[in-house]
Write a protein that holds these residues in place. Structure first.
Motif, PDB file in Angstrom:
ATOM      1  N   GLY B  17      -3.757 -20.858   5.832  1.00 51.39           N
ATOM      2  CA  GLY B  17      -5.087 -19.866   4.767  1.00 51.39           C
ATOM      3  C   GLY B  17      -5.096 -18.893   6.300  1.00 51.39           C
ATOM      4  N   CYS B  18      -4.596 -18.532   7.163  1.00 47.27           N
ATOM      5  CA  CYS B  18      -4.741 -17.042   7.386  1.00 47.27           C
ATOM      6  C   CYS B  18      -4.108 -15.804   6.419  1.00 47.27           C
ATOM      7  CB  CYS B  18      -4.405 -16.573   8.510  1.00 47.27           C
ATOM      8  SG  CYS B  18      -4.276 -15.326   8.877  1.00 47.27           S
ATOM      9  N   VAL B  19      -5.168 -14.892   5.601  1.00 43.63           N
ATOM     10  CA  VAL B  19      -4.145 -14.462   4.912  1.00 43.63           C
ATOM     11  C   VAL B  19      -4.311 -12.943   6.039  1.00 43.63           C
ATOM     12  CG1 VAL B  19      -5.849 -12.691   2.580  1.00 43.63           C
ATOM     13  CG2 VAL B  19      -6.076 -14.601   3.118  1.00 43.63           C
ATOM     14  N   ALA B  20      -3.026 -12.497   5.337  1.00 40.18           N
ATOM     15  CA  ALA B  20      -2.406 -11.637   6.332  1.00 40.18           C
ATOM     16  C   ALA B  20      -2.608 -10.328   5.747  1.00 40.18           C
ATOM     17  CB  ALA B  20      -1.394 -11.726   7.143  1.00 40.18           C
ATOM     18  N   LEU B  21      -1.783 -10.089   4.295  1.00 40.15           N
ATOM     19  CA  LEU B  21      -1.889  -8.902   3.568  1.00 40.15           C
ATOM     20  C   LEU B  21      -2.634  -9.249   2.691  1.00 40.15           C
ATOM     21  CD1 LEU B  21       1.316  -8.017   4.238  1.00 40.15           C
ATOM     22  CD2 LEU B  21      -0.334  -6.812   5.157  1.00 40.15           C
ATOM     23  N   ARG B  22      -3.656  -8.583   1.997  1.00 37.54           N
ATOM     24  CA  ARG B  22      -4.255  -8.451   0.171  1.00 37.54           C
ATOM     25  C   ARG B  22      -3.663  -7.093  -0.536  1.00 37.54           C
ATOM     26  NH1 ARG B  22      -9.467 -11.190   2.469  1.00 37.54           N
ATOM     27  NH2 ARG B  22      -9.142 -10.845   4.735  1.00 37.54           N
ATOM     28  N   ASP B  23      -2.506  -7.762  -1.707  1.00 36.04           N
ATOM     29  CA  ASP B  23      -2.952  -6.448  -2.271  1.00 36.04           C
ATOM     30  C   ASP B  23      -1.755  -5.367  -1.940  1.00 36.04           C
ATOM     31  OD1 ASP B  23      -2.130  -6.647  -5.225  1.00 36.04           O
ATOM     32  OD2 ASP B  23      -4.278  -5.059  -5.069  1.00 36.04           O
ATOM     33  N   ILE B  24      -1.953  -5.001  -1.672  1.00 31.34           N
ATOM     34  CA  ILE B  24      -0.355  -4.364  -0.954  1.00 31.34           C
ATOM     35  C   ILE B  24      -0.110  -3.591  -1.826  1.00 31.34           C
ATOM     36  CG2 ILE B  24       0.875  -3.149   0.922  1.00 31.34           C
ATOM     37  CD1 ILE B  24      -1.507  -4.408   2.393  1.00 31.34           C
ATOM     38  N   ASN B  25      -0.438  -1.673  -2.419  1.00 30.52           N
ATOM     39  CA  ASN B  25       0.884  -1.432  -3.021  1.00 30.52           C
ATOM     40  C   ASN B  25       1.680  -0.239  -2.632  1.00 30.52           C
ATOM     41  OD1 ASN B  25       0.788  -2.625  -5.924  1.00 30.52           O
ATOM     42  ND2 ASN B  25      -1.308  -2.834  -5.213  1.00 30.52           N
ATOM     43  N   VAL B  26       2.511  -0.101  -1.962  1.00 33.96           N
ATOM     44  CA  VAL B  26       3.535   0.667  -1.486  1.00 33.96           C
ATOM     45  C   VAL B  26       4.449   1.893  -2.168  1.00 33.96           C
ATOM     46  CG1 VAL B  26       3.889   1.819   0.860  1.00 33.96           C
ATOM     47  CG2 VAL B  26       1.397   0.398   0.684  1.00 33.96           C
ATOM     48  N   LYS B  27       4.554   3.260  -1.744  1.00 27.83           N
ATOM     49  CA  LYS B  27       6.488   3.089  -2.679  1.00 27.83           C
ATOM     50  C   LYS B  27       6.303   4.057  -0.863  1.00 27.83           C
ATOM     51  CE  LYS B  27       5.606   3.030  -6.921  1.00 27.83           C
ATOM     52  NZ  LYS B  27       5.458   4.084  -8.651  1.00 27.83           N
ATOM     53  N   ILE B  28       7.872   4.015  -0.685  1.00 29.86           N
ATOM     54  CA  ILE B  28       7.881   4.672   0.232  1.00 29.86           C
ATOM     55  C   ILE B  28       9.799   5.202  -0.163  1.00 29.86           C
ATOM     56  CG2 ILE B  28       9.247   4.610   2.840  1.00 29.86           C
ATOM     57  CD1 ILE B  28       7.430   2.293   3.126  1.00 29.86           C
ATOM     58  N   GLU B  29      10.175   6.559   0.395  1.00 28.27           N
ATOM     59  CA  GLU B  29      11.030   7.588  -0.454  1.00 28.27           C
ATOM     60  C   GLU B  29      12.223   7.393   0.624  1.00 28.27           C
ATOM     61  OE1 GLU B  29      10.200  11.065  -2.504  1.00 28.27           O
ATOM     62  OE2 GLU B  29       9.059  10.629  -3.138  1.00 28.27           O
ATOM     63  N   LYS B  30      13.412   7.732   0.241  1.00 29.00           N
ATOM     64  CA  LYS B  30      14.477   7.350   1.221  1.00 29.00           C
ATOM     65  C   LYS B  30      14.246   8.634   1.676  1.00 29.00           C
ATOM     66  CE  LYS B  30      19.479   7.711   0.680  1.00 29.00           C
ATOM     67  NZ  LYS B  30      19.317   6.204   1.335  1.00 29.00           N
ATOM     68  N   GLY B  31      14.800   8.760   3.306  1.00 23.37           N
ATOM     69  CA  GLY B  31      14.277   9.440   4.208  1.00 23.37           C
ATOM     70  C   GLY B  31      13.019  10.129   4.556  1.00 23.37           C
ATOM     71  N   GLU B  32      11.826   8.666   4.234  1.00 22.64           N
ATOM     72  CA  GLU B  32      10.544   9.256   5.213  1.00 22.64           C
ATOM     73  C   GLU B  32      10.396   8.693   5.996  1.00 22.64           C
ATOM     74  OE1 GLU B  32       7.083   9.442   2.435  1.00 22.64           O
ATOM     75  OE2 GLU B  32       7.663   7.714   1.344  1.00 22.64           O
ATOM     76  N   PHE B  33       9.719   8.954   6.463  1.00 21.99           N
ATOM     77  CA  PHE B  33       9.018   8.895   8.676  1.00 21.99           C
ATOM     78  C   PHE B  33       7.424   8.672   7.960  1.00 21.99           C
ATOM     79  CE2 PHE B  33      10.047   8.994  12.691  1.00 21.99           C
ATOM     80  CZ  PHE B  33       8.569   8.046  13.645  1.00 21.99           C
ATOM     81  N   VAL B  34       7.706   6.410   8.583  1.00 20.12           N
ATOM     82  CA  VAL B  34       6.267   5.791   7.928  1.00 20.12           C
ATOM     83  C   VAL B  34       5.665   5.180   9.087  1.00 20.12           C
ATOM     84  CG1 VAL B  34       4.875   4.950   6.535  1.00 20.12           C
ATOM     85  CG2 VAL B  34       6.797   6.028   5.615  1.00 20.12           C
ATOM     86  N   PHE B  35       4.069   5.662   9.493  1.00 16.41           N
ATOM     87  CA  PHE B  35       4.020   5.124  10.760  1.00 16.41           C
ATOM     88  C   PHE B  35       2.884   3.699  10.163  1.00 16.41           C
ATOM     89  CE2 PHE B  35       4.585   8.894  13.730  1.00 16.41           C
ATOM     90  CZ  PHE B  35       5.108   8.198  14.625  1.00 16.41           C
TER      91      PHE B  35
END
Ligand SMILES: Nc1ncnc2c1ncn2[C@@H]1O[C@H](COP(=O)(O)OP(=O)(O)OP(=O)(O)O)[C@@H](O)[C@H]1O
Ligand SMILES: [Mg+2]
Lengths: 304, 231
Positions: B17-35
Motif C-alpha cells: 500500500g505504500c504510494v511511491a509515485l502519484r500521477d507523474i507526467n514528464v517528458k525528457i528530450e534526447k540529450g538532456e541532463f536531468v537531476f
C-alpha cells in the motif's frame, strides 16, 4: 534504430560459438565449486537408474524366458476310443484347416504305449490292455494362439480331450506384467528423487549466485543466456550419473549371467550385448533428468 | 519531436500500500541532463526503477523512444535494458571479477565479438580515469573508483540513456565533483542522463533541469534549477 528488431535473437537460433564456450566453462566451474552436492546429485541419478535398470533387465529376461517356454508348448488332442481310422483322417484334416496350426502329428495308441513303456519301464505294463488313446500333437505358429487353437480342436467331433501347458505360460506372463508395473513405479519414484536432489544442488548454485544473476539480467542478459550454464551443469550431472549406473549394471549383469549359466544352464538368458539400446536410453534419461532438475530450480531467480 | 522518455499519468503503489509515485507526467528530450531530487522516500529510486523495468507502474504509461515499455513481453525486456546504462547506488559489480572483466562482462552478456570487447573496454575504462586499476577487483577499490567502474560498465554498450541512482552517495565533495564532471562530459557527447541525487551544491552548480519529487508527487520541474527553492 528505434524498433526492437533484435528481439528475434532470443533462444537457440543465434547462439554464437564463443557463447557456447562460455556456457560450458561456467557449467564446469560451478560443477567443481559445488563438489559435494555435485557428487550427491550424481549418486542420486546413478541409484535411480540402477534400480530402474535392474527391474528393466529382469523383466526383459522374464519375457524372454516366457517366450522360450511358450514356443515349446504343444497341444495334445486325445481322440475318443470309438472313432475309426477313416474318422481319424477327417479329424486330422479338420485340425490342419484351423488357422495358426503349423504342424500336426498323429500318435497312435501303440506308439503312445511304446513311449510310455520307455518312460516307466516295460515290466510294469505287462499283460495289461493298452489304456492309452489315439492322439494328435499339434504345434502352432505363434505361442499366443495356443489357447484359441486348443479350444477349436476341442470342438471337433470325435475329440475327447485337449491338453496344453495351460497355467504355466499364463503365470509367467503375469509375473512379467507385475515386474513391469513395479519397475515403472519404482522408476517414477527414483526419477522424482533425482530431480529433487539435482534441483536442490543447482538451487544452491543459483542461490549463491542470485546477485550475479540479477546483475546479468539488469545489464541486458536474456533468460536463456543466464539459464544455459545451469542446464548444462544439470545435464553433466545426469550424464555422469547414468554412465556410472550403466557401468555398474553391466558389471552386475555379466556376473549374474555367468553364475546362472554355470549353475542352472537350462534357463535361457539374454546376453549382455542385447541391452546396448537400453543403455543409450538410460543415458538419455539421466541427462534429461539433470536438465529438468536444474531448469526446475531456475525459474524463480530469473524473474527480475 | 519525439521524446526519448515520456511518463503519462504514472503512479506506483507498492504491494503493502505504500504510494511511491502519484500521477507523474514528464517528458525528457534526447540529450538532456536531468537531476531528480527530493527528500528520502520521495520516490526517486522508484522513478528510475520504472525506467529499466525493475518495477512496473501501477497506473499510467511509460514510453522510451516512443515504445510503451509497460507493455513489453518478458522476452523484450533485455533489449530495453541494453539501451539503458544503469549505475546502481550500490554499484553491483561482480566481486570475483576485475574492473576489466566487469566491464567486458556487460559486452559478453549481449554477445559482442571478442575483438570489439578488446577494443572498447580499455577505451571506456580510460574515459572514466581508471586505467591504472584495470586489473583490480572491486574490494581493492575505493568508493569513488568503484563508482567509476560501475559507470564504465554502464557506458560500455553505448546506451541511449544513462540512469544513475545517487552516483555520489558516499563520496567526498571532490570525488563527487569529479564524477559529476564526468557525467557532464558523457552528456555532452549526446547521451541522455537522468541522475537521482541528494547533493545540493552540485545540483545548484551544474544548472541543469531539475525534477523535484516530494511524497511521490512531482512538485517542481525547472530548467537550470537548483536543489530546493528557498522560501
Ligand atoms: N520494494 C518496495 N516495497 C514497498 N515499498 C517500497 C519499496 N521500494 C520503495 N518503497 C517505498 O516507496 C517509497 C519511495 O521509495 P524510493 O526508494 O523510491 O525513495 P527515494 O526517493 O529513492 O529515497 P532515498 O533518497 O532514501 O533513496 C518509500 O516510502 C519506500 O519505503
Ligand atoms: Mg533511492
Amino acid at each position: 534504430m528505434d524498433d526492437w528488431s533484435e528481439t528475434k535473437r532470443e533462444g537457440f537460433t543465434a547462439v554464437k560459438l564463443r557463447t557456447i564456450r562460455y556456457f560450458f566453462k561456467e557449467a564446469f566451474v560451478n560443477l567443481f565449486r559445488n563438489g559435494w552436492m555435485s557428487l550427491a546429485s550424481i549418486g542420486a541419478v546413478a541409484s535411480a537408474l540402477i534400480i530402474f535398470g535392474s527391474f528393466l533387465m529382469i523383466s526383459i529376461n522374464f519375457d524372454y524366458i516366457a517366450k522360450n517356454v511358450e514356443s515349446q508348448v504343444e497341444i495334445t488332442a486325445y481322440v475318443e476310443d470309438s472313432v475309426d481310422k477313416l474318422k481319424i483322417n477327417q479329424i486330422e484334416l479338420g485340425i490342419k484347416s484351423i488357422d495358426g496350426v503349423k504342424e500336426v502329428v498323429f500318435v497312435s495308441k501303440e506308439q503312445a504305449l511304446e513311449e510310455f513303456k520307455k518312460q516307466v519301464g516295460e515290466e510294469l505294463l505287462e499283460g495289461i490292455e493298452n489304456p492309452l488313446p489315439n492322439s494328435f500333437r499339434v504345434k502352432v505358429e505363434t505361442p499366443q494362439e495356443v489357447a484359441g487353437v486348443a479350444e477349436r480342436i476341442q470342438k471337433i467331433d470325435g475329440i475327447e480331450e485337449v491338453k496344453y501347458g495351460k497355467g504355466v505360460v499364463e503365470k509367467l506372463f503375469k509375473i512379467t506384467y507385475w515386474m513391469r508395473l513395479v519397475g515403472l513405479a519404482v522408476m517414477a519414484i527414483f526419477a522424482a528423487i533425482s530431480v529433487f536432489i539435482i534441483s536442490n544442488t543447482i538451487r544452491i548454485t543459483v542461490f549463491s549466485r542470485r546477485r550475479e544473476i540479477s546483475i546479468m539480467k539488469y545489464i541486458g542478459a536474456t533468460d536463456w543466456f543466464v539459464r544455459w550454464p545451469f542446464l548444462i551443469e544439470g545435464m553433466m550431472l545426469g550424464f555422469t550419473g547414468s554412465l556410472i549406473a550403466i557401468a555398474l549394471l553391466a558389471a552386475g549383469y555379466s556376473y549374474l549371467y555367468d553364475m546362472v549359466k554355470l549353475n542352472v544352464p537350462m534357463i535361457p538368458l539374454l546376453h549382455l550385448e542385447e541391452f546396448y539400446d537400453y543403455s543409450l536410453g538410460l543415458l538419455l534419461m539421466g541427462t534429461f533428468l539433470g536438465a529438468f532438475g536444474s531448469g526446475f530450480s531456475m525459474r524463480r531467480f530469473l524473474r527480475v | 519531436m519525439q521524446h526519448i522518455i515520456e511518463m503519462v499519468g504514472v503512479s506506483k503503489i507498492y504491494p503493502g500500500g505504500c504510494v511511491a509515485l502519484r500521477d507523474i507526467n514528464v517528458k525528457i528530450e534526447k540529450g538532456e541532463f536531468v537531476f531528480l531530487v527530493g527528500p528520502t522516500g520521495a520516490g526517486k529510486s522508484t522513478f528510475l526503477k520504472l525506467l529499466f523495468r525493475e518495477e512496473l507502474p501501477t497506473r499510467g504509461q511509460i514510453f522510451i523512444n516512443g515504445k510503451n515499455i509497460t507493455r513489453l513481453k518478458p522476452k523484450e525486456v533485455p533489449y530495453l535494458r541494453r539501451r539503458l546504462g544503469v549505475v546502481f547506488q550500490d554499484f553491483r559489480l561482480l566481486p570475483q571479477k576485475t574492473v576489466y572483466e566487469n566491464v567486458a562482462f556487460a559486452m559478453e552478456v549481449i554477445e559482442a565479438s571478442p575483438r570489439e570487447i578488446r577494443r572498447r573496454v580499455p577505451k571506456v575504462i580510460e574515459m572514466v580515469g581508471l586505467s591504472h586499476k584495470m586489473n583490480s577487483r572491486p574490494h581493492e577499490l575505493s568508493g569513488g573508483e568503484q563508482q567509476r567502474a560501475a559507470l564504465a560498465r554502464a557506458l560500455v554498450n553505448n546506451p541511449d540513456v544513462i540512469i544513475a541512482d545517487e552516483p555520489t552517495g558516499n563520496l567526498d565533495p571532490d570525488t563527487s565533483w569529479e564524477i559529476m564532471k564526468l557525467l557532464d562530459e558523457i552528456n555532452k557527447k549526446g547521451t541522455t542522463l537522468i541522475v537521482a541525487t541528494h547533493a545540493k551544491e552540485l545540483v545548484d552548480a551544474m544548472k541543469k533541469r531539475v525534477l523535484q519529487l516530494e511524497d511521490g508527487r512531482l512538485v517542481r520541474d525547472e530548467e537550470r534549477g537548483v536543489y530546493r527553492c528557498e522560501t
